[in-house]
Design a protein around this motif. Structure first.
Motif, PDB file in Angstrom:
ATOM      1  N   ASP A 197      49.891   0.250  29.151  1.00  0.00           N
ATOM      2  CA  ASP A 197      49.173   1.380  29.752  1.00  0.00           C
ATOM      3  C   ASP A 197      49.879   1.868  31.019  1.00  0.00           C
ATOM      4  O   ASP A 197      49.935   3.080  31.281  1.00  0.00           O
ATOM      5  CB  ASP A 197      47.731   0.976  30.089  1.00  0.00           C
ATOM      6  CG  ASP A 197      46.881   0.785  28.837  1.00  0.00           C
ATOM      7  OD1 ASP A 197      47.318   1.252  27.756  1.00  0.00           O
ATOM      8  OD2 ASP A 197      45.811   0.164  28.936  1.00  0.00           O
ATOM      9  N   ASP A 229      52.823   3.802  29.843  1.00  0.00           N
ATOM     10  CA  ASP A 229      52.394   5.101  29.299  1.00  0.00           C
ATOM     11  C   ASP A 229      52.025   6.058  30.432  1.00  0.00           C
ATOM     12  O   ASP A 229      52.328   7.258  30.370  1.00  0.00           O
ATOM     13  CB  ASP A 229      51.191   4.914  28.358  1.00  0.00           C
ATOM     14  CG  ASP A 229      51.594   4.246  27.048  1.00  0.00           C
ATOM     15  OD1 ASP A 229      52.805   4.192  26.756  1.00  0.00           O
ATOM     16  OD2 ASP A 229      50.696   3.750  26.339  1.00  0.00           O
ATOM     17  N   ALA A 230      51.364   5.533  31.453  1.00  0.00           N
ATOM     18  CA  ALA A 230      50.993   6.370  32.594  1.00  0.00           C
ATOM     19  C   ALA A 230      52.243   6.918  33.273  1.00  0.00           C
ATOM     20  O   ALA A 230      52.317   8.107  33.630  1.00  0.00           O
ATOM     21  CB  ALA A 230      50.162   5.557  33.587  1.00  0.00           C
ATOM     22  N   GLU A 290      53.734   9.797  31.480  1.00  0.00           N
ATOM     23  CA  GLU A 290      52.988  11.046  31.727  1.00  0.00           C
ATOM     24  C   GLU A 290      53.252  11.593  33.126  1.00  0.00           C
ATOM     25  O   GLU A 290      53.301  12.803  33.330  1.00  0.00           O
ATOM     26  CB  GLU A 290      51.481  10.790  31.604  1.00  0.00           C
ATOM     27  CG  GLU A 290      50.969  10.578  30.223  1.00  0.00           C
ATOM     28  CD  GLU A 290      49.487  10.215  30.248  1.00  0.00           C
ATOM     29  OE1 GLU A 290      48.784  10.618  31.190  1.00  0.00           O
ATOM     30  OE2 GLU A 290      49.055   9.501  29.334  1.00  0.00           O
ATOM     31  N   PRO A 300      47.241   6.997  40.988  1.00  0.00           N
ATOM     32  CA  PRO A 300      47.237   7.610  39.646  1.00  0.00           C
ATOM     33  C   PRO A 300      47.399   6.582  38.533  1.00  0.00           C
ATOM     34  O   PRO A 300      46.843   6.756  37.434  1.00  0.00           O
ATOM     35  CB  PRO A 300      48.450   8.557  39.685  1.00  0.00           C
ATOM     36  CG  PRO A 300      48.760   8.747  41.123  1.00  0.00           C
ATOM     37  CD  PRO A 300      48.335   7.500  41.825  1.00  0.00           C
ATOM     38  N   GLU A 306      43.966   4.657  38.230  1.00  0.00           N
ATOM     39  CA  GLU A 306      42.946   5.450  37.532  1.00  0.00           C
ATOM     40  C   GLU A 306      43.146   5.396  36.026  1.00  0.00           C
ATOM     41  O   GLU A 306      42.207   5.169  35.263  1.00  0.00           O
ATOM     42  CB  GLU A 306      43.022   6.915  37.981  1.00  0.00           C
ATOM     43  CG  GLU A 306      42.484   7.150  39.381  1.00  0.00           C
ATOM     44  CD  GLU A 306      42.915   8.510  39.923  1.00  0.00           C
ATOM     45  OE1 GLU A 306      43.389   9.343  39.121  1.00  0.00           O
ATOM     46  OE2 GLU A 306      42.795   8.702  41.145  1.00  0.00           O
ATOM     47  N   ARG A 307      44.378   5.570  35.608  1.00  0.00           N
ATOM     48  CA  ARG A 307      44.627   5.609  34.163  1.00  0.00           C
ATOM     49  C   ARG A 307      44.489   4.225  33.527  1.00  0.00           C
ATOM     50  O   ARG A 307      43.898   4.069  32.462  1.00  0.00           O
ATOM     51  CB  ARG A 307      46.033   6.154  33.897  1.00  0.00           C
ATOM     52  CG  ARG A 307      46.121   7.659  34.041  1.00  0.00           C
ATOM     53  CD  ARG A 307      47.578   8.090  34.073  1.00  0.00           C
ATOM     54  NE  ARG A 307      47.727   9.533  33.973  1.00  0.00           N
ATOM     55  CZ  ARG A 307      47.480  10.372  34.966  1.00  0.00           C
ATOM     56  NH1 ARG A 307      47.044   9.909  36.130  1.00  0.00           N
ATOM     57  NH2 ARG A 307      47.650  11.675  34.812  1.00  0.00           N
ATOM     58  N   ALA A 314      41.025   2.303  31.096  1.00  0.00           N
ATOM     59  CA  ALA A 314      41.191   1.837  29.716  1.00  0.00           C
ATOM     60  C   ALA A 314      40.806   0.366  29.540  1.00  0.00           C
ATOM     61  O   ALA A 314      40.773  -0.131  28.429  1.00  0.00           O
ATOM     62  CB  ALA A 314      42.644   2.047  29.283  1.00  0.00           C
TER      63      ALA A 314
END
Lengths: 551, 112
Positions: free
Chosen positions: A515, A518-519, A522, A542, A545-546, A550
């Motif tokens: 994750d 992946d963040a 992005e 940031p 948060e992401r 999850a």
């Protein structure tokens, strides 16, 4: 390679005989464990969960083919057929028997290898850049200065019972591959405006329970004063360092408590008294030591020979070449990193068979030289470019050509709870599982440079504080949990990572790391922005948060 | 450092005394007969602090057999067998939780 002289050989032979006698006396009961333990530690022998562990010093990460072959022999004869290369450029054997240790040490001594300065409260094995002597980036070969420190510090009576262990690292390149800012003393060799060579001196760096980035106490120390200045540092530490509390005994605590300025003032005062004494490095002494390094007899070869350009048409070879081959200071030659991070394998481990193949390749193609990097990979520093295709073929045949150097599955991990008596949590299986998540190396390459470091306890042998992603195992009511930090780095811009959020259980770690990655994909400004730079630009929020949304 | 014998012993369930064998470091357990065994099944299991202390004192009498004895928790399995009481002790019994490099062929299954 540095060639040991008769003094070194005699010293090692005497040390082996002494240890053999100590082991015999321990086995007979003449020595108690309390008496024997400090003696075995002085020879690199620990007692871990399942067995004794022998830590063998690899001075400044440099091995000859013959030495690597002897390590393979020890792995096969006295251990379970493999060894573990560590974050301090050493190797550990995890299954060795006390009764076999004298024989194993005698075998190692035949090639000038030993476990001295790998344990105890002494100046430990000095580490440096694994590209030393080969990279065009350096101002001088840092191994020379590491060897001078080795000769000075080995069995030094004044510094054999320090308040705590003491680690020195040297780099001679602007890009720091030796993590000098997180060592007790970090030395950066450079030239001043007059073209003279000297060291930037940092003190008080370190990881573990209380991590600090080293503080600069000198911009430029003329190289001839290296030993006297280090001795002044050691004396100040020996005098003022705390011995009443093991958790406050490292020099980093002293420097932090009194401040770098006050510490520096004490060092300068001490140094003034000794700088022109016996420790002054006269040019003939330095040149004599330099002359004992065998410089490879490089041929005059062109860059990009036909053998190489032809082979680059093979996509698999080209991928490995892009990832694992680096520029050399001599035309026609390259530096090769050998990944010890085959996906799903324990990071840093090599079998006896693999060690022997690397030794053969070093002898055949690389002037007999092998290096160990603190990233737990190996390096052949002097390979003719025309030989790269054949080298790759032979590495691939033995599982040593995974083109993942500096990628997300080039993970640094300590032995963790699977071996270590100090650990709270496992590290190796966590690394294996994360590596498998990124087994598609196209995906890993798309992510780019990303260093994951895992430690199984707060002692931080996996250097988690300076991982781009750092993972620290902790024990919570008998269960393994892991704290995640991001944004750490170990290079010339060294900094400690920032805690991302609450610790997560073992099973959730690989998914959480995915994750985070992946963040990053992005959030990054462009594919050229590295993970660590995205974290520096945006901070951890940031990501937090992401990722925690999850989980 | 305080000797294990001087530390206050808390026992809240079944425990054994374990150590590493001096000569080779192998994991061993203290038996009721005052010997050491490499099989956890042979271990003397006690459930009170005085009994645990007595077992530990016996283990310290000779340090040429085993090194660093300490008290470790165990649990009784459904079939009555003694099993390690925490992960650390389980790893000491069963070994590392992954295949050792010497157990697997050194091949890299990945495409480049």
């Amino acid at each position: 390679m540095y060639v040991y002289d008769e003094f070194d050989r005699s010293f090692l032979a005497e040390r082996v005989a002494e240890f053999r006698d100590q082991v015999e006396r321990r086995l007979s009961g003449a020595l108690s464990e309390d008496e024997f333990k400090p003696l075995r530690l002085m020879n690199g022998v620990y007692l871990q969960l399942h067995a004794y562990m022998l830590r063998v010093a690899i001075p400044y990460g440099t091995l000859s083919g013959a030495q690597m072959r002897k390590l393979a022999h020890v792995a096969r004869t006295y251990d379970k057929g493999y060894g573990h290369f560590t974050t301090r450029q050493n190797i550990q054997f995890n299954w060795i028997k006390l009764e076999d240790l004298p024989a194993a040490m005698a075998a190692l001594a035949e090639v000038g290898v030993h476990g001295i300065q790998t344990s105890g409260n002494c100046i430990r094995n000095v580490t440096t850049d694994q590209w030393a002597g080969a990279t065009p980036e350096e101002v001088d070969d840092p191994r020379l200065w590491a060897e001078i420190l080795r000769q000075y510090s080995t069995a030094h009576p004044e510094f054999s019972y320090l308040p705590r262990k003491f680690k020195i690292a040297i780099t001679a390149a602007d890009h720091d591959r030796a993590a000098v800012k997180v060592h007790d003393v970090g030395l950066r060799l450079h030239r001043n405006a007059q073209g003279e060579m000297g060291f930037e001196v940092l003190v008080g760096g370190g990881l573990g329970r209380t991590p600090f980035i080293g503080k600069k106490i000198r911009d430029f120390l003329p190289a001839e004063h290296l030993l006297s200045y280090v001795e002044a540092i050691m004396r100040v530490y020996n005098r003022f360092g705390r011995r009443d509390n093991i958790y406050k005994a490292r020099i980093k605590i002293l420097v932090h408590e009194i401040g770098a300025e006050a510490f520096s003032a004490e060092v300068e005062k001490e140094w003034e008294a000794i700088r022109e004494g016996a420790l002054h490095l006269d040019a003939p002494v330095v040149e004599d030591i330099r002359s004992r390094f065998i410089t490879p007899d490089f041929a005059q070869l062109p860059d990009h020979p036909a053998e190489l350009t032809g082979a680059l048409e093979n996509p698999a070879f080209a991928t490995w070449h892009r990832n694992s081959v680096h520029a050399h200071k001599v035309p026609g030659y390259s530096i090769v990193t050998i990944s010890l991070k085959a996906v799903g394998a324990p990071p840093g481990d090599a079998t006896g068979e693999q060690m022997e193949v690397v030794a053969d390749l070093a002898d055949t193609y690389g002037f007999g030289e092998i290096r160990v990097g603190h990233e737990q990979n190996l390096c052949l520093p002097n390979i003719a470019q025309k030989d790269l295709p054949e080298l790759w073929r032979r590495l691939e045949a033995i599982g040593l050509a995974t083109p993942n150097v500096n990628l997300v599955n080039d993970i640094i991990a300590c032995p963790g709870l699977d071996y270590c008596a100090l650990a709270n949590a496992r590290a190796i299986p966590v690394a294996q599982e994360i590596a498998k998540r990124f087994a598609d190396l196209d995906r890993a390459r798309g992510v780019g440079r990303l260093h994951i470091n895992i430690s199984g306890c707060i002692n931080a042998c996996g250097h988690h504080h300076v991982g781009h992603i750092g993972i620290l195992g902790v024990d919570k009511a008998g269960e393994e949990f892991y704290q995640i930090t991001i944004g750490g780095r170990a290079d010339e811009h060294a900094q400690l990572g920032t805690l991302l959020g609450p610790a997560v259980p073992y099973d959730q770690v690989p998914g959480l790391i995915e994750d985070i990655v992946d963040a990053y994909m992005e959030l990054r400004a462009s594919p050229r922005e590295l993970f660590v730079d995205t974290v520096a630009r945006l901070g951890v929020e940031p990501f937090k948060e992401r990722v925690y949304a999850a989980h | 450092m305080t000797s294990p014998l001087q530390q206050k012993i808390k026992v809240t369930g079944p425990v054994v005394v374990t150590a590493n064998r001096l000569a080779d470091g192998a994991v061993v357990w203290r038996t009721a007969a005052g010997t050491w065994s490499t099989a956890l099944a042979d271990a003397a299991v006690v459930t009170t602090a005085p009994d645990a202390l007595a077992l530990l004192e016996g283990a310290h009498e000779r340090d040429t057999d085993a090194v660093g004895p300490y008290i470790a928790p165990v649990v009784k399995g459904a079939d009555g067998r003694i099993e390690p009481g925490n992960r650390r002790e389980r790893i000491r019994v069963e070994g590392p939780t992954f295949a050792l490099p010497s157990d697997t062929p050194p091949t890299d299954p990945l495409p480049a």
